[in-house]
Design a protein around this motif. Structure first.
Motif, PDB file in Angstrom:
ATOM      1  N   GLY A   1      40.996-105.453 -36.823  1.00  0.00           N
ATOM      2  CA  GLY A   1      40.289-105.114 -37.713  1.00  0.00           C
ATOM      3  C   GLY A   1      38.360-105.061 -37.202  1.00  0.00           C
ATOM      4  O   GLY A   1      37.846-105.352 -36.077  1.00  0.00           O
ATOM      5  N   TRP A   2      37.988-105.378 -38.248  1.00  0.00           N
ATOM      6  CA  TRP A   2      36.070-105.248 -37.743  1.00  0.00           C
ATOM      7  C   TRP A   2      35.706-106.506 -37.508  1.00  0.00           C
ATOM      8  O   TRP A   2      34.311-106.589 -36.611  1.00  0.00           O
ATOM      9  CB  TRP A   2      35.213-105.100 -39.306  1.00  0.00           C
ATOM     10  N   ARG A   3      36.174-107.673 -37.712  1.00  0.00           N
ATOM     11  CA  ARG A   3      36.355-108.488 -37.009  1.00  0.00           C
ATOM     12  C   ARG A   3      36.011-108.683 -35.223  1.00  0.00           C
ATOM     13  O   ARG A   3      35.496-109.524 -35.136  1.00  0.00           O
ATOM     14  CB  ARG A   3      36.837-110.394 -38.181  1.00  0.00           C
ATOM     15  N   ALA A   4      37.034-108.027 -35.428  1.00  0.00           N
ATOM     16  CA  ALA A   4      37.431-107.973 -33.897  1.00  0.00           C
ATOM     17  C   ALA A   4      36.499-106.379 -33.549  1.00  0.00           C
ATOM     18  O   ALA A   4      37.016-106.632 -31.880  1.00  0.00           O
ATOM     19  CB  ALA A   4      38.957-108.112 -34.220  1.00  0.00           C
ATOM     20  N   CYS A   5      35.533-106.484 -33.789  1.00  0.00           N
ATOM     21  CA  CYS A   5      35.003-105.337 -33.134  1.00  0.00           C
ATOM     22  C   CYS A   5      33.854-105.593 -32.471  1.00  0.00           C
ATOM     23  O   CYS A   5      32.775-106.793 -33.166  1.00  0.00           O
ATOM     24  CB  CYS A   5      34.862-103.828 -33.963  1.00  0.00           C
ATOM     25  N   HIS A   6      33.757-105.381 -31.483  1.00  0.00           N
ATOM     26  CA  HIS A   6      31.901-105.430 -30.361  1.00  0.00           C
ATOM     27  C   HIS A   6      31.466-104.670 -30.548  1.00  0.00           C
ATOM     28  O   HIS A   6      30.874-104.874 -30.058  1.00  0.00           O
ATOM     29  CB  HIS A   6      32.548-105.946 -29.357  1.00  0.00           C
ATOM     30  N   GLU A   7      31.528-103.324 -31.324  1.00  0.00           N
ATOM     31  CA  GLU A   7      30.802-102.551 -31.453  1.00  0.00           C
ATOM     32  C   GLU A   7      30.012-102.228 -32.607  1.00  0.00           C
ATOM     33  O   GLU A   7      30.367-102.587 -33.243  1.00  0.00           O
ATOM     34  CB  GLU A   7      31.427-100.903 -30.677  1.00  0.00           C
ATOM     35  N   PRO A   8      29.005-101.543 -32.714  1.00  0.00           N
ATOM     36  CA  PRO A   8      28.463-100.854 -33.795  1.00  0.00           C
ATOM     37  C   PRO A   8      29.236-100.807 -35.121  1.00  0.00           C
ATOM     38  O   PRO A   8      30.304 -99.906 -34.192  1.00  0.00           O
ATOM     39  CB  PRO A   8      27.402-100.098 -33.553  1.00  0.00           C
ATOM     40  N   ILE A   9      29.315-100.441 -36.085  1.00  0.00           N
ATOM     41  CA  ILE A   9      30.519-100.502 -37.550  1.00  0.00           C
ATOM     42  C   ILE A   9      29.552 -99.552 -38.393  1.00  0.00           C
ATOM     43  O   ILE A   9      28.388 -99.710 -38.811  1.00  0.00           O
ATOM     44  CB  ILE A   9      31.449-101.572 -37.708  1.00  0.00           C
TER      45      ILE A   9
END
Length: 321
Positions: free
Chosen positions: A144-152
């Motif tokens: 999910g968002w916690r594992a994302c390294h790009e802008p969300i």
């Protein structure tokens, strides 16, 4: 048998809750103090609870010394607050909002750069470049968002939003098209402004927002986020701006008010600011409490003012339409 208690008399509504929310990216300038003064007068004139929220989420630009300087400037001018709060203390609420949006399937990663937005070439209502929602179909990574390294970004609902502005400003806009989906969490992990501001206001029970007209174009985007998150909509009032001679909004580097550079007392500067925004016909020494006795939004000019210092006096002229 129990006793039935009845309340006699009219029900009383809770007082409004207002806030002033400067960013801690630099010291106060004249525009900061004028906006703080108008917010303070509005809140105190209606018996509202008044919160000072120090916006400090930007890890690159926000500094504790700037927060201390802002507090010193407001106290020096004669402004007080019912509560002072640092935005970073609301991190749990920010994360809960992202969890809610993820559960709705509204979040997606997007690596579009500013250069890519310029290449699209479509101007947004605030003069910047709009985003075309090109990555809406991209899923978040596992975790999910916690594992994302790009802008969300968040996919805004379609349709026109019509936030209410008490001063009569038309805030109607279809933000998903006018601006495009906003970034809600930056690449560096910081929560972005559009999400933070609506979450913070709801967390503090803010019902009334007085702020500069430069933020008005973002209000419909914030209304769309309030809808997605199931948050109440405050009443807004957007006021005039103080501009530099070249026409741009005063920034943190323009006309910092305190200290020997100007050589003015707080009552002298307060009176000059009051005259600048229309609350006094001419500058005279006063305090915010003095202005409170006759405060009325009908007396506040709606026309932006270009400000200059001339011989120790704040010279303010109407900006070109």
């Amino acid at each position: 048998m129990g006793t039935s208690l009845q309340h006699h008399g009219a029900e009383t509504s809770p007082p409004p809750v207002c806030r002033f929310a400067p960013s801690t990216t630099g010291p106060a300038h004249l525009g900061t103090l004028a906006a703080a003064l108008l917010c303070w007068l509005d809140a105190r004139s209606r018996g509202a609870r008044l919160l000072l929220r120090l916006e400090d989420l930007d890890p690159d630009r926000c500094r504790p010394e700037h927060a201390r300087s802002l507090l010193d400037d407001f106290t020096w001018l004669g402004l007080d607050w019912d509560e002072i709060l640092a935005q970073r203390t609301l991190a749990a609420q920010h994360e809960a909002a992202l969890d809610h949006l993820e559960a709705r399937g509204a979040l997606y990663p997007c690596d579009a750069t500013r250069e890519a937005l310029r290449a699209i070439g479509r101007r947004a209502p605030d003069g910047g470049f709009a985003y075309d929602n090109r990555s809406r179909e991209r899923p978040l990574p596992p975790g999910g968002w916690r594992a994302c390294h790009e802008p969300i970004r968040v996919a805004l609902p379609a349709g026109t939003f019509r936030p209410f502005d008490e001063g009569g400003l038309d805030l109607a806009q279809e933000p998903a098209l006018a601006f495009g989906d906003p970034v809600v969490r930056r690449r560096d992990g910081a929560i972005a402004y559009q999400l933070a501001v609506v979450v913070d206001d709801a967390a503090s029970g803010v019902t009334r927002i007085v702020r500069g007209r430069d933020i008005a174009p973002s209000t419909a985007t914030q209304a769309a986020l309030q809808t997605l998150l199931g948050l109440p909509a405050p009443v807004y009032r957007h006021h005039l701006l103080l501009l530099e001679a070249r026409g741009g909004k005063l920034a943190k580097t323009h006309l910092a008010p305190r200290g020997a550079a100007l050589g003015l007392s707080a009552p002298r500067l307060c009176g000059q600011l009051a005259a600048c925004v229309g609350l006094l016909p001419a500058p005279e020494d006063c305090t915010p409490t003095d202005l409170l006795r006759t405060f009325d939004w009908q007396r506040v000019t709606t026309i932006d003012r270009v400000v200059r210092w001339q011989d120790g006096q704040l010279d303010a002229t109407p900006a070109d339409p």
